[in-house]
Every structure is written in C-alpha cells, then in structure tokens.
Design an enzyme around this catalytic site. Structure first.
Site, PDB file in Angstrom:
ATOM      1  N   GLY A 312      27.646 -18.836   2.946  1.00 31.98           N
ATOM      2  CA  GLY A 312      27.885 -18.964   4.379  1.00 31.98           C
ATOM      3  C   GLY A 312      28.139 -17.606   4.995  1.00 31.98           C
ATOM      4  O   GLY A 312      27.601 -16.598   4.545  1.00 31.98           O
ATOM      5  N   GLU A 313      28.951 -17.593   6.056  1.00 36.05           N
ATOM      6  CA  GLU A 313      29.350 -16.358   6.744  1.00 36.05           C
ATOM      7  C   GLU A 313      28.205 -15.706   7.526  1.00 36.05           C
ATOM      8  O   GLU A 313      28.402 -14.674   8.150  1.00 36.05           O
ATOM      9  CB  GLU A 313      29.888 -15.305   5.761  1.00 36.05           C
ATOM     10  CG  GLU A 313      31.054 -15.719   4.916  1.00 36.05           C
ATOM     11  CD  GLU A 313      31.503 -14.633   3.943  1.00 36.05           C
ATOM     12  OE1 GLU A 313      30.898 -13.534   3.941  1.00 36.05           O
ATOM     13  OE2 GLU A 313      32.462 -14.871   3.189  1.00 36.05           O
ATOM     14  N   GLY A 314      26.997 -16.265   7.454  1.00 36.40           N
ATOM     15  CA  GLY A 314      25.837 -15.565   8.002  1.00 36.40           C
ATOM     16  C   GLY A 314      25.238 -14.590   7.013  1.00 36.40           C
ATOM     17  O   GLY A 314      24.372 -13.794   7.372  1.00 36.40           O
TER      18      GLY A 314
END
Length: 348
Positions: A312-314
């Site tokens: 995740g997190e980009g």
C-alpha cells in the site's frame, strides 16, 4: 447523498495521429509493447500529440477502522498513527521511492484515531477518529461519507490548481483490507472468499477468522447494493476520500495512477458511480493480495508491474512512475525514421 461530477469519456479523435507518431519512431511496429499503449492513452487523456507530466503527486489518505476491534488485522490500530508519523519523518518505503522519482508526497488525515501534530506535509481533513465497527452498525453515516468524498475532491482540485496533471492515491489504515474486500464483493460478482486476503500477514487461522467476521457483517447488513450505501456501510474515511479524489481527477482530465487492493476497491466504487473514470486510469501494479488480482480482472485492467507487492502507501505507483515517464519521453523525444535517415521495414 448527492454527487455532481461530470466525467467525459476520453475523445478518440487523436487515436490515428498518435498511433502514426508512435509507429514512425525508429523501431519495429509495436516493439515497445505496453509502453506504446501507455503513450497512446496518455496522449488521449491530455488530448495532445505531445503529452507532458507536470508536478506528479501522490496523496496518501490515512484513516482508522472500527472493525479492527474484531481482530481482523495482525497489527494493532495504533500502527496507523505511527506510520503517519513515519511518513512525515521520511522513513517509509513510499518516502524513499517518491524521493527517488521526484514525486511530491502529501499525507491526508482522513480519520486517524489520534490527534496528529501539525506538519507541512500533513493535511488535516479528519472526519472522525476512525469509523464504527461495521459488524454491528454502518462504518459511517451517509453525511460523513458524502463529506469525505467531497473533501477528497477538494484536495485534488487544490493540486490541479497548483499545476499538477498527474496524480496517484495511496492509503494507510490498519484493517482497511477488510473494507476493501467487502466493497469488492458487494460491487462485483466476486465471492467473498475471492476478495479476502492475508492483508498485513495473517496466518491460515487468522485468515479464516477474518473471513468469518466479514461474513457476519454481510449477514447483518443484508440487501445493501447501491454503491454509496455500500461505501458508507463497509468503507473507511480514507477510502471514501479516495473515491472523491478519483472522480475529481477524472473530471479535470488528469492522469490518474492507481495503486493496490485498497486503492482499486475505492476505484471500483467510483467506477460504479461514473464508469468513464477508468478512461483516465493507469494501473501501476498487481499485488500479491488475491482480491486485487480478481478485482483488476473486473476492471479489465492491465497493470504495468507484477512484483508481489502488498504494502500500500502508494508504493506501487512510485515504483511504476518511471515507466509512465518512459512512455511520454519516447513519444516526444525518440527520433522518427525520417529524422534519423533509417530505412523502414519493407512489405513483402
């Protein structure tokens, strides 16, 4: 709940001209593969033969989830706020990759269950300190859901007005793979089993428990099918803000970079509301989360990378961004056969 976005489909008017420009480059036709498809898409999104990427930005939306109290995650809820602090201290994977590829990074407090100190990279858009547990009640009210969507849209508008034309959305929220799994199941033909994965690293017993909890939630909220009702019932504040962010970015004609499972589940909601949003989306990667693999098929998406990421997190966006740059650069800077004095292939 009322939404008022206008998302026009991408015009096909430049398809022939863009394809001709691509085919005239000094290479066999089609030999740059998916980069050629990507260059064509970006040119169509920007409606130009010479697209450019300006002020590429990732917004990370952070929020907490009441369902965590039912032990659906391997990590405690406190990790959400701790990871936000890590982002702001430039200590996370996304910080490293964003810096590497010169991506602007901003963190949005959509609904973290903590009081976060002010920081230049932190945007305070908190709806509440986490959602309710959807095991026994809707995660958020319709009003909260609508507010979150509009705040996400406003944040994208601010980035657009500052010169950004290329944007992606990451997330941080312990428990949000549970929300994503329910959104994917309720808004597609996927079974719950196809959508539920190990998230932060559940073992087999924990995975079964997570599935059982989510099935109980589905049984409790029977008959909810409308996209916004599903979002309010099972979503998170960070996911709802991403929905608004996707819709506004598409409305503004921006290039939208899509990350992993949670980000794609938010996009699924946006797609169910405004199907043309997909015209503006580039899918950065397919994660090792089984729900993401299934969801990308629903969205008919062809991701750029398959690196077994599940952070995740980009992070998938940041890692894939150089490929997006490469597509634009070859289209704009690579010599044509005529420019280089190179003979083209002959037709036999």
């Amino acid at each position: 709940m009322s939404l008022d976005f206008t998302i026009n489909p991408v015009s096909p008017d430049l398809v022939a001209a863009l394809q001709a420009k691509i085919d005239q480059k000094t290479k066999p036709v089609g030999s740059l593969g998916q980069l050629e498809t990507l260059a064509l898409q970006i040119g169509l999104i920007q409606n130009t033969l010479a697209p450019k990427l300006t002020k590429p930005t990732i917004l990370i939306f952070a929020g907490d989830h009441g369902i965590v109290e039912s032990d659906v995650s391997a990590y405690p809820q406190t990790v959400t706020a701790q990871m936000v602090a890590n982002f702001l201290a430039c200590g996370a994977a996304i910080n490293v990759f964003a810096k590497q590829n010169q991506l602007e990074l901003l963190i949005v407090d959509a609904g973290v269950n903590a009081d976060l100190p002010a920081h230049p990279q932190l945007i305070d858009a908190k709806i509440a300190k986490g959602t309710k547990s959807f095991l026994t009640e809707p995660a958020m009210s319709s009003s909260q859901c609508e507010t979150a969507i509009h705040r996400g849209a406003e944040l994208v508008m601010q980035q657009y007005q500052s010169g950004c034309n290329c944007i992606g959305f990451g997330e941080m929220g312990i428990g949000n793979t549970s929300s994503a799994a329910l959104l994917a199941h309720c808004l597609s033909d996927l079974t719950l089993t196809q959508c539920v994965g190990r998230g932060t690293g559940l073992d087999d017993n924990q995975l079964q428990h997570k599935h059982d909890v989510l099935q109980q939630a589905l049984d409790f909220h029977k008959g909810i099918t409308e996209p916004l009702d599903v979002l309010a019932t099972f979503g998170g504040f960070e996911i709802a803000m991403m929905v608004g962010a996707y819709l506004k970015a598409a409305e503004l004609g921006m290039l939208v970079m899509v990350d992993g499972f949670i980000a794609s589940a938010a996009l699924l909601v946006a797609y169910n509301l405004y199907p043309t949003v997909l015209d503006y989306c580039v899918f950065s990667h397919v994660s090792s989360e089984q729900g993401h693999q299934a969801l990308l098929k629903v969205l008919n998406a062809k991701p750029l990378l398959n690196l077994d990421l599940r952070l995740g997190e980009g992070s998938g966006i940041a890692v894939a961004y150089p490929l997006i740059q490469s597509a634009v650069l070859f289209l704009n800077e690579m010599a044509t056969f005529a420019d280089a004095g190179v003979d083209r292939q002959t037709d036999n």
